[in-house]
Design an enzyme around this catalytic site. Structure first.
Site, PDB file in Angstrom:
ATOM      1  N   GLN A  17      32.822  58.627 -16.533  1.00  0.00           N
ATOM      2  CA  GLN A  17      33.860  57.727 -15.790  1.00  0.00           C
ATOM      3  C   GLN A  17      34.014  58.265 -14.292  1.00  0.00           C
ATOM      4  O   GLN A  17      34.386  57.406 -13.539  1.00  0.00           O
ATOM      5  CB  GLN A  17      35.299  57.818 -16.786  1.00  0.00           C
ATOM      6  CG  GLN A  17      36.271  57.240 -16.140  1.00  0.00           C
ATOM      7  CD  GLN A  17      37.740  57.175 -16.623  1.00  0.00           C
ATOM      8  OE1 GLN A  17      38.484  56.794 -15.927  1.00  0.00           O
ATOM      9  NE2 GLN A  17      37.722  57.401 -17.738  1.00  0.00           N
ATOM     10  N   ARG A  38      18.655  56.310 -17.681  1.00  0.00           N
ATOM     11  CA  ARG A  38      17.628  56.499 -18.545  1.00  0.00           C
ATOM     12  C   ARG A  38      17.170  55.551 -19.251  1.00  0.00           C
ATOM     13  O   ARG A  38      17.984  54.668 -19.851  1.00  0.00           O
ATOM     14  CB  ARG A  38      18.135  57.791 -19.279  1.00  0.00           C
ATOM     15  CG  ARG A  38      16.885  58.823 -19.628  1.00  0.00           C
ATOM     16  CD  ARG A  38      17.403  59.542 -20.685  1.00  0.00           C
ATOM     17  NE  ARG A  38      18.545  60.345 -20.581  1.00  0.00           N
ATOM     18  CZ  ARG A  38      18.692  61.750 -20.724  1.00  0.00           C
ATOM     19  NH1 ARG A  38      17.610  62.301 -20.760  1.00  0.00           N
ATOM     20  NH2 ARG A  38      19.878  62.117 -20.435  1.00  0.00           N
ATOM     21  N   TYR A 139      35.145  67.474 -19.097  1.00  0.00           N
ATOM     22  CA  TYR A 139      35.513  66.234 -19.497  1.00  0.00           C
ATOM     23  C   TYR A 139      37.036  66.190 -19.082  1.00  0.00           C
ATOM     24  O   TYR A 139      37.787  67.067 -18.713  1.00  0.00           O
ATOM     25  CB  TYR A 139      35.435  65.620 -21.001  1.00  0.00           C
ATOM     26  CG  TYR A 139      33.991  65.359 -21.212  1.00  0.00           C
ATOM     27  CD1 TYR A 139      33.284  64.143 -20.881  1.00  0.00           C
ATOM     28  CD2 TYR A 139      33.388  66.191 -22.018  1.00  0.00           C
ATOM     29  CE1 TYR A 139      32.276  63.890 -21.140  1.00  0.00           C
ATOM     30  CE2 TYR A 139      31.893  65.832 -22.634  1.00  0.00           C
ATOM     31  CZ  TYR A 139      31.346  64.682 -21.742  1.00  0.00           C
ATOM     32  OH  TYR A 139      30.034  64.483 -22.288  1.00  0.00           O
ATOM     33  N   GLU A 140      37.498  64.713 -19.038  1.00  0.00           N
ATOM     34  CA  GLU A 140      38.933  64.459 -18.565  1.00  0.00           C
ATOM     35  C   GLU A 140      39.918  65.699 -18.809  1.00  0.00           C
ATOM     36  O   GLU A 140      40.588  66.089 -18.041  1.00  0.00           O
ATOM     37  CB  GLU A 140      39.317  63.128 -19.131  1.00  0.00           C
ATOM     38  CG  GLU A 140      40.758  62.692 -19.089  1.00  0.00           C
ATOM     39  CD  GLU A 140      41.062  62.401 -17.557  1.00  0.00           C
ATOM     40  OE1 GLU A 140      40.540  61.675 -16.928  1.00  0.00           O
ATOM     41  OE2 GLU A 140      42.154  63.202 -17.121  1.00  0.00           O
ATOM     42  N   ASP A 169      39.155  62.228 -14.502  1.00  0.00           N
ATOM     43  CA  ASP A 169      38.142  61.226 -14.005  1.00  0.00           C
ATOM     44  C   ASP A 169      38.251  60.396 -13.151  1.00  0.00           C
ATOM     45  O   ASP A 169      37.640  60.537 -12.043  1.00  0.00           O
ATOM     46  CB  ASP A 169      37.767  60.409 -15.420  1.00  0.00           C
ATOM     47  CG  ASP A 169      37.059  61.222 -16.467  1.00  0.00           C
ATOM     48  OD1 ASP A 169      36.631  62.302 -16.233  1.00  0.00           O
ATOM     49  OD2 ASP A 169      36.989  60.887 -17.641  1.00  0.00           O
ATOM     50  N   GLY A 248      60.887  64.725  -8.174  1.00  0.00           N
ATOM     51  CA  GLY A 248      61.063  64.790  -6.770  1.00  0.00           C
ATOM     52  C   GLY A 248      62.052  64.970  -6.275  1.00  0.00           C
ATOM     53  O   GLY A 248      62.596  64.759  -4.963  1.00  0.00           O
ATOM     54  N   GLY A 249      63.243  65.612  -6.974  1.00  0.00           N
ATOM     55  CA  GLY A 249      64.576  65.686  -6.456  1.00  0.00           C
ATOM     56  C   GLY A 249      65.511  64.428  -6.737  1.00  0.00           C
ATOM     57  O   GLY A 249      66.753  64.677  -6.364  1.00  0.00           O
ATOM     58  N   GLN A 250      65.255  63.515  -7.293  1.00  0.00           N
ATOM     59  CA  GLN A 250      66.064  62.228  -7.496  1.00  0.00           C
ATOM     60  C   GLN A 250      65.846  62.258  -9.031  1.00  0.00           C
ATOM     61  O   GLN A 250      65.131  62.252  -9.806  1.00  0.00           O
ATOM     62  CB  GLN A 250      65.550  60.937  -7.241  1.00  0.00           C
ATOM     63  CG  GLN A 250      65.106  60.834  -5.595  1.00  0.00           C
ATOM     64  CD  GLN A 250      66.464  60.707  -4.888  1.00  0.00           C
ATOM     65  OE1 GLN A 250      67.653  60.764  -5.280  1.00  0.00           O
ATOM     66  NE2 GLN A 250      66.234  61.045  -3.677  1.00  0.00           N
TER      67      GLN A 250
HETATM   68  N1  CAO Z   1      16.091  60.458 -16.545  1.00  0.00           N
HETATM   69  C1  CAO Z   1      15.667  61.800 -16.990  1.00  0.00           C
HETATM   70  N2  CAO Z   1      16.833  62.657 -17.214  1.00  0.00           N
HETATM   71  C2  CAO Z   1      18.004  62.399 -16.919  1.00  0.00           C
HETATM   72  C3  CAO Z   1      18.331  61.029 -16.470  1.00  0.00           C
HETATM   73  C4  CAO Z   1      17.126  60.112 -16.270  1.00  0.00           C
HETATM   74  N3  CAO Z   1      17.374  59.005 -15.444  1.00  0.00           N
HETATM   75  N4  CAO Z   1      19.475  60.905 -16.195  1.00  0.00           N
HETATM   76  C5  CAO Z   1      20.279  62.151 -16.772  1.00  0.00           C
HETATM   77  N5  CAO Z   1      19.116  63.069 -17.176  1.00  0.00           N
HETATM   78  C6  CAO Z   1      19.163  64.313 -17.744  1.00  0.00           C
HETATM   79  C7  CAO Z   1      19.536  65.046 -16.964  1.00  0.00           C
HETATM   80  O1  CAO Z   1      18.720  65.613 -15.792  1.00  0.00           O
HETATM   81  C8  CAO Z   1      19.955  66.466 -17.755  1.00  0.00           C
HETATM   82  O2  CAO Z   1      18.757  67.328 -17.960  1.00  0.00           O
HETATM   83  P1  CAO Z   1      18.850  68.848 -18.305  1.00  0.00           P
HETATM   84  O3  CAO Z   1      20.172  69.261 -18.746  1.00  0.00           O
HETATM   85  O4  CAO Z   1      17.768  68.984 -19.092  1.00  0.00           O
HETATM   86  O5  CAO Z   1      18.366  69.341 -16.832  1.00  0.00           O
HETATM   87  C9  CAO Z   1      20.509  65.619 -18.998  1.00  0.00           C
HETATM   88  O6  CAO Z   1      20.065  64.556 -18.578  1.00  0.00           O
HETATM   89  C10 CAO Z   1      21.902  65.842 -19.345  1.00  0.00           C
HETATM   90  O7  CAO Z   1      22.865  65.582 -18.260  1.00  0.00           O
HETATM   91  P2  CAO Z   1      24.302  66.067 -18.294  1.00  0.00           P
HETATM   92  O8  CAO Z   1      24.342  67.728 -18.338  1.00  0.00           O
HETATM   93  O9  CAO Z   1      24.908  65.639 -16.834  1.00  0.00           O
HETATM   94  O10 CAO Z   1      24.827  65.361 -19.670  1.00  0.00           O
HETATM   95  P3  CAO Z   1      25.817  66.034 -20.765  1.00  0.00           P
HETATM   96  O11 CAO Z   1      25.836  64.844 -21.585  1.00  0.00           O
HETATM   97  O12 CAO Z   1      25.174  67.074 -21.389  1.00  0.00           O
HETATM   98  O13 CAO Z   1      27.120  66.297 -20.076  1.00  0.00           O
HETATM   99  C11 CAO Z   1      29.129  65.768 -18.831  1.00  0.00           C
HETATM  100  C12 CAO Z   1      28.011  65.043 -19.704  1.00  0.00           C
HETATM  101  C13 CAO Z   1      29.750  64.718 -18.397  1.00  0.00           C
HETATM  102  C14 CAO Z   1      30.004  66.735 -19.496  1.00  0.00           C
HETATM  103  C15 CAO Z   1      28.512  66.479 -17.412  1.00  0.00           C
HETATM  104  O14 CAO Z   1      27.583  65.619 -16.850  1.00  0.00           O
HETATM  105  C16 CAO Z   1      29.578  67.158 -16.417  1.00  0.00           C
HETATM  106  O15 CAO Z   1      29.798  68.200 -16.576  1.00  0.00           O
HETATM  107  N6  CAO Z   1      29.440  66.364 -15.156  1.00  0.00           N
HETATM  108  C17 CAO Z   1      30.065  67.037 -14.274  1.00  0.00           C
HETATM  109  C18 CAO Z   1      31.637  66.824 -14.630  1.00  0.00           C
HETATM  110  C19 CAO Z   1      31.969  65.135 -14.617  1.00  0.00           C
HETATM  111  O16 CAO Z   1      31.970  64.393 -14.053  1.00  0.00           O
HETATM  112  N7  CAO Z   1      32.592  65.230 -15.881  1.00  0.00           N
HETATM  113  C20 CAO Z   1      33.256  63.986 -16.079  1.00  0.00           C
HETATM  114  C21 CAO Z   1      32.466  62.782 -16.695  1.00  0.00           C
HETATM  115  S1  CAO Z   1      33.844  61.484 -17.233  1.00  0.00           S
HETATM  116  O17 CAO Z   1      34.848  62.107 -18.561  1.00  0.00           O
END
Ligand code: CAO
Length: 416
Positions: A17, A38, A139-140, A169, A248-250
């Site tokens: 998100q 991907r 996450y959120e 998010d 906010g004070g109100q």
């Molecule tokens: N082709 C090949 N690999 C890909 C790819 C693609 N098109 N897109 C993503 N990947 C790979 C990444 O390179 C990563 O690989 P490695 O970990 O092996 O280096 C892997 O997919 C996982 O990516 P990720 O760590 O972002 O995904 P996750 O599901 O494990 O985690 C999340 C998800 C949201 C917790 C994490 O991305 C995060 O902390 N993001 C930053 C904070 C954020 O934006 N959070 C809010 C999300 S909305 O609630």
């Protein structure tokens, strides 16, 4: 008429998100947003909480409208080559992978800059660079807890509570969008790109600014006069949860209206705004309170504010929330009905303003989404359907200069 961001090319390497909310906004305003996903899987939200079999979930469609979708396995040599060309051909790259993922893929900031010195790399992470928790995936709700929102939301006798609003998010995505537009503006002057980083914790805290204000007042005074705990309750040394108090004070509160026993949303929010005291008394048919020194200042009302709210609830007992607002609006009282999602979905004003829009999706059919909350006098935002997975892969590859044979070979090698 051309859109303001027309001509800006954005590599949308985002998922879930926070990132998609940012790039969707930029796409509405005319940027060419190419969502890189991907092959075979795509953004995880395409599958999350589906309600129509084989159709992208609303979670995805409501955050990815107006974009193009390119499937690309950026861990293959061919995928890296395509991403390299895309970087050379684009203005902005937005990503919200877990910490270090882009570096592990081989696309460090230094490398991206060497490929395209004008590139703006915009990132969302849970915590800012150098923070003690910088390695955490977030996450959120994690962000709401780390950013001060959960500790200050809810009732004093309950646990820390997260908000339904996406403070971690979408709010972070909006901060990132501001950062990107600022960097684009600076690039006009310098010709150079830069890195723009926004953390979810910081973005939540930015919205909890007044709670940091309150912590400092509490440290100095030992009490916070606008909180329900004052003057009869106790304060500790941390900002308490204030229930539905104004903050906010109100002074304000959520008050029951006719039907509250069966309708969970038969409530209004009522604000006892200081300078509106006389109109409030007139609206409530309580003229004797207007000049009564026991009531006519905010200080005098403070210790009986809940008695005043109880009196107003009594006045509301035979009025629906809409009837009540129709009376109170004539007295200029800051108030609103508590609207359910169903009421919001069907609200003619929100439809007319384009804030709630109906979109037609080739597989999902018609669905509602939230359109641009930002209104312009000279820009019309049209919300179009989100792309199917890989819908624009061939088109984008051809635009990058690949021949049909090369594109077919990439499909065969499962690189796209
Ligand atoms: N082709 C090949 N690999 C890909 C790819 C693609 N098109 N897109 C993503 N990947 C790979 C990444 O390179 C990563 O690989 P490695 O970990 O092996 O280096 C892997 O997919 C996982 O990516 P990720 O760590 O972002 O995904 P996750 O599901 O494990 O985690 C999340 C998800 C949201 C917790 C994490 O991305 C995060 O902390 N993001 C930053 C904070 C954020 O934006 N959070 C809010 C999300 S909305 O609630």
């Amino acid at each position: 008429m051309s859109k303001p961001l027309e001509g800006i090319k954005i590599i949308d390497f985002t998922h879930v998100q926070a990132g998609p909310a940012c790039t969707q906004l930029l796409a509405w305003f005319g940027a060419d947003v190419i969502k890189v996903e991907r092959p075979g899987a795509g953004d995880v939200t395409r599958n999350q909480l589906r309600h129509v079999k084989d159709a992208d979930a609303l979670y995805f469609t409501m955050l990815n409208s107006n974009k193009r979708s390119l499937t690309l396995d950026t861990k293959t040599a061919q995928g890296k080559e395509v991403l390299t060309k895309l970087i050379q051909d684009s203005d902005v790259m937005v990503e919200n992978f877990g910490p270090g993922a882009l570096d592990r893929m081989g696309f460090t900031w230094e490398h991206i800059q060497s490929l395209n010195p004008g590139m703006i790399l915009a990132s969302v992470k849970g915590f800012s660079e150098g923070h003690a928790y910088e390695d955490l995936k977030v996450y959120e709700n994690v962000a709401q807890c780390a950013g001060g929102a959960a500790s200050t939301t809810g009732f004093w006798d309950g646990p820390p509570t997260v908000s339904a609003a996406a403070l971690g998010d979408s709010n972070t995505g909006m901060h990132l969008a501001i950062g990107i537009l600022t960097a684009l503006h600076q690039k006009i002057k310098t010709g150079k790109g830069q890195k723009v980083a926004v953390s979810m914790q910081d973005s939540v805290l930015n919205l909890c600014r007044v709670k940091l204000r309150d912590q400092q007042r509490l440290d100095a005074l030992g009490y916070l006069e606008e909180y329900p705990q004052y003057p009869h309750g106790e304060f500790s040394d941390v900002v308490p949860r204030g229930g539905n108090a104004g903050g906010g004070g109100q002074p304000g509160w959520v008050l029951k209206c006719k039907g509250w026993e069966t309708d969970p949303n038969a409530y209004i929010y009522f604000t006892v705004q200081g300078h509106a005291w006389a109109p409030i008394c007139k609206a409530l048919n309580k003229p004797e309170w207007i000049d009564d020194p026991a009531y006519n200042t905010a200080e005098a009302r403070q210790d009986k504010i809940f008695d005043i709210f109880a009196f107003i609830e009594n006045w509301l007992a035979d009025k629906t929330k809409f009837e009540a607002i129709d009376i109170l609006r004539k007295f200029d009282i800051p108030c609103a009905p508590v609207l359910s999602m169903k009421e919001i979905a069907n609200d003619p004003s929100l439809r007319a303003s384009g804030t709630v829009v109906e979109v037609d999706h080739p597989k999902l059919g018609k669905y509602l989404t939230v359109g641009s909350p930002i209104k312009f006098s000279d820009v019309t935002v049209e919300v179009t359907a989100s792309p199917l997975l890989g819908q624009h892969t061939n088109e984008v590859l051809a635009q990058l200069g690949y021949s049909q044979e090369e594109i077919s070979a990439m499909h065969d090698a499962k690189a796209v």
